[in-house]
Motif scaffolding. Sequence first.
Motif, PDB file in Angstrom:
ATOM      1  N   LEU A   4      59.448  14.135 -42.733  1.00 54.84           N
ATOM      2  CA  LEU A   4      58.965  13.057 -43.589  1.00 54.84           C
ATOM      3  C   LEU A   4      58.041  13.634 -44.653  1.00 54.84           C
ATOM      4  N   LYS A   5      57.986  12.939 -45.765  1.00 48.32           N
ATOM      5  CA  LYS A   5      57.109  13.323 -46.864  1.00 48.32           C
ATOM      6  C   LYS A   5      56.186  12.155 -47.181  1.00 48.32           C
ATOM      7  N   VAL A   6      55.058  12.459 -47.796  1.00 48.50           N
ATOM      8  CA  VAL A   6      54.160  11.402 -48.247  1.00 48.50           C
ATOM      9  C   VAL A   6      54.951  10.495 -49.183  1.00 48.50           C
ATOM     10  N   GLY A   7      54.850   9.200 -48.954  1.00 47.95           N
ATOM     11  CA  GLY A   7      55.559   8.209 -49.760  1.00 47.95           C
ATOM     12  C   GLY A   7      56.842   7.712 -49.113  1.00 47.95           C
ATOM     13  N   ASP A   8      57.339   8.409 -48.078  1.00 51.68           N
ATOM     14  CA  ASP A   8      58.554   7.948 -47.392  1.00 51.68           C
ATOM     15  C   ASP A   8      58.294   6.616 -46.706  1.00 51.68           C
ATOM     16  N   ARG A   9      59.279   5.735 -46.779  1.00 54.18           N
ATOM     17  CA  ARG A   9      59.225   4.451 -46.081  1.00 54.18           C
ATOM     18  C   ARG A   9      59.768   4.653 -44.674  1.00 54.18           C
ATOM     19  N   VAL A  10      59.092   4.083 -43.691  1.00 50.90           N
ATOM     20  CA  VAL A  10      59.506   4.225 -42.300  1.00 50.90           C
ATOM     21  C   VAL A  10      59.565   2.855 -41.629  1.00 50.90           C
ATOM     22  N   TYR A  11      60.321   2.819 -40.533  1.00 50.38           N
ATOM     23  CA  TYR A  11      60.393   1.639 -39.671  1.00 50.38           C
ATOM     24  C   TYR A  11      59.910   2.059 -38.294  1.00 50.38           C
ATOM     25  N   ILE A  28      49.970  13.717 -44.441  1.00 49.35           N
ATOM     26  CA  ILE A  28      50.429  14.622 -43.384  1.00 49.35           C
ATOM     27  C   ILE A  28      49.247  15.534 -43.080  1.00 49.35           C
ATOM     28  N   HIS A  29      48.782  15.473 -41.854  1.00 49.43           N
ATOM     29  CA  HIS A  29      47.573  16.197 -41.473  1.00 49.43           C
ATOM     30  C   HIS A  29      47.885  17.636 -41.078  1.00 49.43           C
ATOM     31  N   SER A  30      46.863  18.469 -41.054  1.00 44.79           N
ATOM     32  CA  SER A  30      47.041  19.890 -40.726  1.00 44.79           C
ATOM     33  C   SER A  30      47.618  20.075 -39.321  1.00 44.79           C
ATOM     34  N   SER A  31      47.448  19.082 -38.466  1.00 47.15           N
ATOM     35  CA  SER A  31      48.023  19.125 -37.109  1.00 47.15           C
ATOM     36  C   SER A  31      49.527  18.869 -37.131  1.00 47.15           C
ATOM     37  N   GLY A  32      50.049  18.446 -38.291  1.00 43.48           N
ATOM     38  CA  GLY A  32      51.463  18.111 -38.407  1.00 43.48           C
ATOM     39  C   GLY A  32      51.737  16.637 -38.195  1.00 43.48           C
ATOM     40  N   ALA A  54      57.397  14.540 -33.164  1.00 43.22           N
ATOM     41  CA  ALA A  54      58.331  14.361 -32.048  1.00 43.22           C
ATOM     42  C   ALA A  54      58.738  12.898 -31.861  1.00 43.22           C
ATOM     43  N   MET A  55      57.958  11.965 -32.399  1.00 40.22           N
ATOM     44  CA  MET A  55      58.277  10.537 -32.264  1.00 40.22           C
ATOM     45  C   MET A  55      59.255  10.056 -33.324  1.00 40.22           C
ATOM     46  N   SER A  57      62.776   9.950 -35.248  1.00 39.28           N
ATOM     47  CA  SER A  57      64.191  10.201 -34.978  1.00 39.28           C
ATOM     48  C   SER A  57      64.999  10.148 -36.271  1.00 39.28           C
ATOM     49  N   PRO A  58      66.094  10.903 -36.347  1.00 33.54           N
ATOM     50  CA  PRO A  58      66.921  10.877 -37.553  1.00 33.54           C
ATOM     51  C   PRO A  58      67.801   9.630 -37.641  1.00 33.54           C
ATOM     52  N   GLU A  59      68.085   8.997 -36.483  1.00 38.06           N
ATOM     53  CA  GLU A  59      68.987   7.853 -36.446  1.00 38.06           C
ATOM     54  C   GLU A  59      68.381   6.766 -35.577  1.00 38.06           C
ATOM     55  N   PHE A  60      68.451   5.521 -36.039  1.00 39.10           N
ATOM     56  CA  PHE A  60      67.975   4.396 -35.242  1.00 39.10           C
ATOM     57  C   PHE A  60      69.117   3.902 -34.363  1.00 39.10           C
ATOM     58  N   LYS A  61      68.840   3.683 -33.083  1.00 38.88           N
ATOM     59  CA  LYS A  61      69.884   3.259 -32.146  1.00 38.88           C
ATOM     60  C   LYS A  61      69.602   1.891 -31.540  1.00 38.88           C
ATOM     61  N   GLY A  62      68.585   1.196 -32.037  1.00 37.44           N
ATOM     62  CA  GLY A  62      68.336  -0.162 -31.589  1.00 37.44           C
ATOM     63  C   GLY A  62      67.481  -0.288 -30.348  1.00 37.44           C
ATOM     64  N   HIS A  63      66.850   0.783 -29.923  1.00 33.35           N
ATOM     65  CA  HIS A  63      65.978   0.724 -28.757  1.00 33.35           C
ATOM     66  C   HIS A  63      64.754   1.602 -29.002  1.00 33.35           C
ATOM     67  N   SER A  64      63.803   1.519 -28.112  1.00 32.14           N
ATOM     68  CA  SER A  64      62.535   2.229 -28.317  1.00 32.14           C
ATOM     69  C   SER A  64      62.618   3.736 -28.153  1.00 32.14           C
ATOM     70  N   GLY A  65      63.775   4.249 -27.723  1.00 32.45           N
ATOM     71  CA  GLY A  65      63.968   5.693 -27.674  1.00 32.45           C
ATOM     72  C   GLY A  65      64.045   6.299 -29.062  1.00 32.45           C
ATOM     73  N   THR A  66      64.320   5.446 -30.044  1.00 32.63           N
ATOM     74  CA  THR A  66      64.316   5.875 -31.444  1.00 32.63           C
ATOM     75  C   THR A  66      63.285   5.014 -32.174  1.00 32.63           C
ATOM     76  N   ARG A  67      62.050   5.214 -31.797  1.00 30.27           N
ATOM     77  CA  ARG A  67      60.986   4.299 -32.215  1.00 30.27           C
ATOM     78  C   ARG A  67      60.637   4.365 -33.702  1.00 30.27           C
ATOM     79  N   ILE A  68      60.519   5.553 -34.257  1.00 28.27           N
ATOM     80  CA  ILE A  68      60.128   5.673 -35.662  1.00 28.27           C
ATOM     81  C   ILE A  68      61.222   6.406 -36.422  1.00 28.27           C
ATOM     82  N   VAL A  69      61.715   5.762 -37.482  1.00 24.32           N
ATOM     83  CA  VAL A  69      62.787   6.329 -38.302  1.00 24.32           C
ATOM     84  C   VAL A  69      62.494   6.033 -39.770  1.00 24.32           C
TER      85      VAL A  69
END
Length: 87
Positions: A4-11, A28-32, A54-55, A57-69
């Motif tokens: 992700l980059k600063v300015g990216d829209r996320v869900y 984006i903090h120095s911790s990543g 780590a939270m 995901s590249p693809e949303f699958k409709g459940h909390s296993g893909t929480r942030i996309v």
Amino acid sequence: MDKLKVGDRVYNHGDQANMSHFGTVTAIHSSGQYEITPDRDEAYPIGSYHVSPAMVSPEFKGHSGTRIVKAEAYHTWRDQRMLEVYR
């Protein structure tokens, strides 16, 4: 996945304690970790928060296993579900 980059829209799909919402990567903090600021028009009662890469995901699958996309990934998933409903 592309980072992700600063300015990216996320869900953020949320969980039992947090509402689903859209937001923007504001730092984006120095911790990543990414700092995400929820959209204000979503009546979300908290301010910015940090998430680990780590939270994300590249693809949303409709459940909390893909929480942030990226917002585009959510919209792609939603459009596909809508096509299934209207077939």
